[in-house]
Scaffold this motif. Structure first.
Motif, mmCIF file in Angstrom:
data_model
loop_
_atom_site.group_PDB
_atom_site.id
_atom_site.type_symbol
_atom_site.label_atom_id
_atom_site.label_comp_id
_atom_site.label_asym_id
_atom_site.label_seq_id
_atom_site.Cartn_x
_atom_site.Cartn_y
_atom_site.Cartn_z
ATOM 1 N N VAL A 1 0.668 -1.181 0.039
ATOM 2 C CA VAL A 1 0.258 -0.038 -0.026
ATOM 3 C C VAL A 1 0.944 1.253 0.255
ATOM 4 O O VAL A 1 0.604 2.193 -0.739
ATOM 5 N N GLU A 2 1.802 1.113 0.833
ATOM 6 C CA GLU A 2 2.700 2.393 1.023
ATOM 7 C C GLU A 2 3.522 2.495 -0.409
ATOM 8 O O GLU A 2 3.785 3.597 -0.822
ATOM 9 N N ALA A 3 3.879 1.607 -1.098
ATOM 10 C CA ALA A 3 4.535 1.443 -2.448
ATOM 11 C C ALA A 3 3.627 2.249 -3.580
ATOM 12 O O ALA A 3 3.917 3.045 -4.159
ATOM 13 N N CYS A 4 2.352 1.834 -3.457
ATOM 14 C CA CYS A 4 1.319 2.213 -4.280
ATOM 15 C C CYS A 4 1.133 3.683 -3.975
ATOM 16 O O CYS A 4 0.870 4.650 -5.032
ATOM 17 N N LYS A 5 1.153 4.083 -2.992
ATOM 18 C CA LYS A 5 0.753 5.560 -2.314
ATOM 19 C C LYS A 5 1.966 6.279 -3.149
ATOM 20 O O LYS A 5 1.910 7.515 -3.561
ATOM 21 N N ALA A 6 3.143 5.841 -2.963
ATOM 22 C CA ALA A 6 4.291 6.717 -3.505
ATOM 23 C C ALA A 6 4.110 6.972 -5.023
ATOM 24 O O ALA A 6 4.553 7.896 -5.547
ATOM 25 N N VAL A 7 3.852 5.811 -5.644
ATOM 26 C CA VAL A 7 3.520 6.103 -7.278
ATOM 27 C C VAL A 7 2.439 6.771 -7.674
ATOM 28 O O VAL A 7 2.337 7.749 -8.654
ATOM 29 N N VAL A 8 1.115 6.822 -6.789
ATOM 30 C CA VAL A 8 0.070 7.894 -7.112
ATOM 31 C C VAL A 8 0.566 9.112 -6.708
ATOM 32 O O VAL A 8 0.292 9.886 -7.545
ATOM 33 N N GLU A 9 1.230 9.509 -5.740
ATOM 34 C CA GLU A 9 1.927 10.938 -5.411
ATOM 35 C C GLU A 9 2.693 11.218 -6.614
ATOM 36 O O GLU A 9 2.554 12.389 -6.893
ATOM 37 N N ALA A 10 3.536 10.361 -7.120
ATOM 38 C CA ALA A 10 4.295 10.900 -8.327
ATOM 39 C C ALA A 10 3.389 11.200 -9.584
ATOM 40 O O ALA A 10 3.828 12.199 -10.527
ATOM 41 N N LEU A 11 2.500 10.304 -9.904
ATOM 42 C CA LEU A 11 1.703 10.610 -10.934
ATOM 43 C C LEU A 11 0.823 11.860 -10.955
ATOM 44 O O LEU A 11 0.735 12.515 -11.825
ATOM 45 N N SER A 12 0.372 12.067 -9.760
ATOM 46 C CA SER A 12 -0.267 13.348 -9.229
ATOM 47 C C SER A 12 0.846 14.499 -9.752
ATOM 48 O O SER A 12 0.048 15.563 -10.520
ATOM 49 N N GLU A 13 1.773 14.541 -9.415
ATOM 50 C CA GLU A 13 2.971 15.722 -9.814
ATOM 51 C C GLU A 13 2.995 15.673 -11.133
ATOM 52 O O GLU A 13 2.967 16.776 -11.846
ATOM 53 N N VAL A 14 3.041 14.443 -11.849
ATOM 54 C CA VAL A 14 3.113 14.696 -13.610
ATOM 55 C C VAL A 14 2.000 15.277 -14.163
ATOM 56 O O VAL A 14 2.236 16.036 -14.782
ATOM 57 N N ALA A 15 0.804 14.895 -13.596
ATOM 58 C CA ALA A 15 -0.224 15.480 -14.079
ATOM 59 C C ALA A 15 -0.445 16.922 -13.869
ATOM 60 O O ALA A 15 -0.818 17.695 -14.701
ATOM 61 N N ALA A 16 -0.271 17.384 -12.642
ATOM 62 C CA ALA A 16 -0.037 18.790 -12.193
ATOM 63 C C ALA A 16 0.971 19.695 -13.370
ATOM 64 O O ALA A 16 0.520 20.728 -13.482
ATOM 65 N N SER A 17 1.823 18.993 -13.652
ATOM 66 C CA SER A 17 2.929 19.756 -14.654
ATOM 67 C C SER A 17 2.366 19.943 -15.813
ATOM 68 O O SER A 17 2.872 20.606 -16.659
ATOM 69 N N GLY A 18 1.247 18.758 -16.309
ATOM 70 C CA GLY A 18 0.560 18.916 -17.558
ATOM 71 C C GLY A 18 1.376 18.139 -18.729
ATOM 72 O O GLY A 18 1.095 18.153 -19.809
ATOM 73 N N ARG A 19 2.449 17.360 -18.028
ATOM 74 C CA ARG A 19 3.410 16.638 -19.293
ATOM 75 C C ARG A 19 3.105 15.142 -19.154
ATOM 76 O O ARG A 19 3.851 14.239 -18.803
ATOM 77 N N LEU A 20 1.939 14.921 -19.627
ATOM 78 C CA LEU A 20 1.252 13.485 -19.325
ATOM 79 C C LEU A 20 2.048 12.544 -20.430
ATOM 80 O O LEU A 20 2.051 11.617 -19.912
ATOM 81 N N GLU A 21 2.441 12.940 -21.295
ATOM 82 C CA GLU A 21 2.999 12.112 -22.375
ATOM 83 C C GLU A 21 4.601 12.082 -22.385
ATOM 84 O O GLU A 21 5.208 11.782 -23.417
ATOM 85 N N ASP A 22 5.111 12.908 -21.279
ATOM 86 C CA ASP A 22 6.587 12.835 -21.425
ATOM 87 C C ASP A 22 7.351 12.192 -20.308
ATOM 88 O O ASP A 22 7.066 12.101 -19.279
ATOM 89 N N VAL A 23 8.059 10.872 -20.911
ATOM 90 C CA VAL A 23 8.725 10.045 -20.168
ATOM 91 C C VAL A 23 9.845 10.537 -19.263
ATOM 92 O O VAL A 23 10.129 9.921 -18.258
ATOM 93 N N GLY A 24 10.224 11.627 -19.722
ATOM 94 C CA GLY A 24 11.284 12.506 -18.932
ATOM 95 C C GLY A 24 10.903 13.536 -17.877
ATOM 96 O O GLY A 24 11.752 13.981 -17.244
#
Length: 297
Positions: free
Chosen positions: A49-72
């Motif tokens: 569960v903690e590992a999943c939360k870390a991934v969700v938080e990272a995805l939230s940060e990516v979405a906030a930046s608007g760079r949805l398709e940028d692997v970098g």
């Protein structure tokens, strides 16, 4: 508060970012039961569960930046770190990059179900835009995981190759103060380096005064192989050991002469037995053969 009740000016990636942050706990609880996380965190579900939360938080940060398709995107850095360890575990257990990517694709259904619940009417354009944004984000996540898995596989293959080189070039202690390396197969630059390192380490560990390089199992000797042998002999001398090259067959001797290779400074013997006898003799050890015709009492 449902998504339609929010400011209409908020972009779809921002909606997704807010959704991931607010529903992080629920998403993590559902993801923890997917094959990707369940197969890695087999002991503690809380760790999953903690590992999943870390991934969700990272995805939230990516979405906030608007760079949805940028692997970098910088937001994917913690994702690479977290999923990198997981993919290495999966790779060691025999899973391919495509299989791991398919497991990542399995994360889509649980989070999509939660996102649609955020809308009073999932068919309105605003809801469809959010679903599309999340789809793009998870697709990029899959690419990131595939890259990480391929890197993990490449590292694993390189470690295995190095281990095979070391296994294929064993250093044997023949006698007190005498070690030998029986070489079999092609001697290229990479393997030559392993031979040199292994032999020098053995000379130090065994306090060897004599080192034998037996090339009986080497099919051909060209100028490159000869250079490798010369370098190894020179390195052994610097470590205080006399190096002997054995196993030079007639065909190889003719090749060396035809190539004009000068092995005059290298001590050679025709066989490993002759090389060992020389090393023992230099240490004052006499080897005698039992009489074959000794009468039986």
């Amino acid at each position: 508060m449902t998504v339609p009740e929010q400011d209409a000016a908020v972009s779809a990636p921002q909606v997704v970012s807010s959704f991931l942050e607010q529903r992080k706990e629920q998403i993590a609880q559902r993801w923890a039961d997917t094959p990707l996380f369940r197969s890695v965190f087999t002991v503690s579900r809380d760790e999953a569960v903690e590992a999943c939360k870390a991934v969700v938080e990272a995805l939230s940060e990516v979405a906030a930046s608007g760079r949805l398709e940028d692997v970098g995107s910088p937001g994917f850095v913690p994702v690479r770190d977290q999923l990198g360890r997981m993919t290495q575990t999966r790779a060691r257990s025999g899973h391919t990059a495509s299989q791991i990517a398919d497991e990542v694709a399995g994360l889509r259904v649980p989070v999509m179900e939660l996102l649609r619940e955020e809308f009073a009417d999932p068919t309105v354009p605003r809801a469809q835009e959010a679903v599309l944004a999340l789809t793009l984000l998870l697709g990029t996540l899959r690419l990131v995981v595939m890259e990480t898995a391929l890197d993990a596989n490449a590292e694993l293959i390189e470690r295995q190759r190095q281990q095979l080189l070391e296994v294929a070039t064993p250093v044997i202690k023949l006698w007190e103060g005498t070690v030998a390396v029986p070489l079999i197969g092609t001697l290229d630059s990479a393997r030559s380096q392993v031979v040199m390192e292994s032999l020098l380490e053995a000379i130090v560990d065994q306090r060897a005064r004599y080192a034998i390089l037996d090339i009986t199992g080497v099919p051909t000797v060209d100028s490159l192989v000869a250079q490798h042998l010369m370098k190894t002999v020179a390195a052994a001398r610097l470590m205080g050991a006399e190096c002997i090259v054995s196993g030079i067959r007639p065909a190889i001797a003719q090749t060396i002469v035809q190539l004009g290779i000068d092995l005059g400074s290298v001590l050679t013997r025709s066989s490993l037995a002759d090389a060992l006898a020389y090393a023992l003799g230099k240490q004052g050890i006499e080897v005698s053969r039992a009489h074959a015709n000794e009468s039986v009492r």
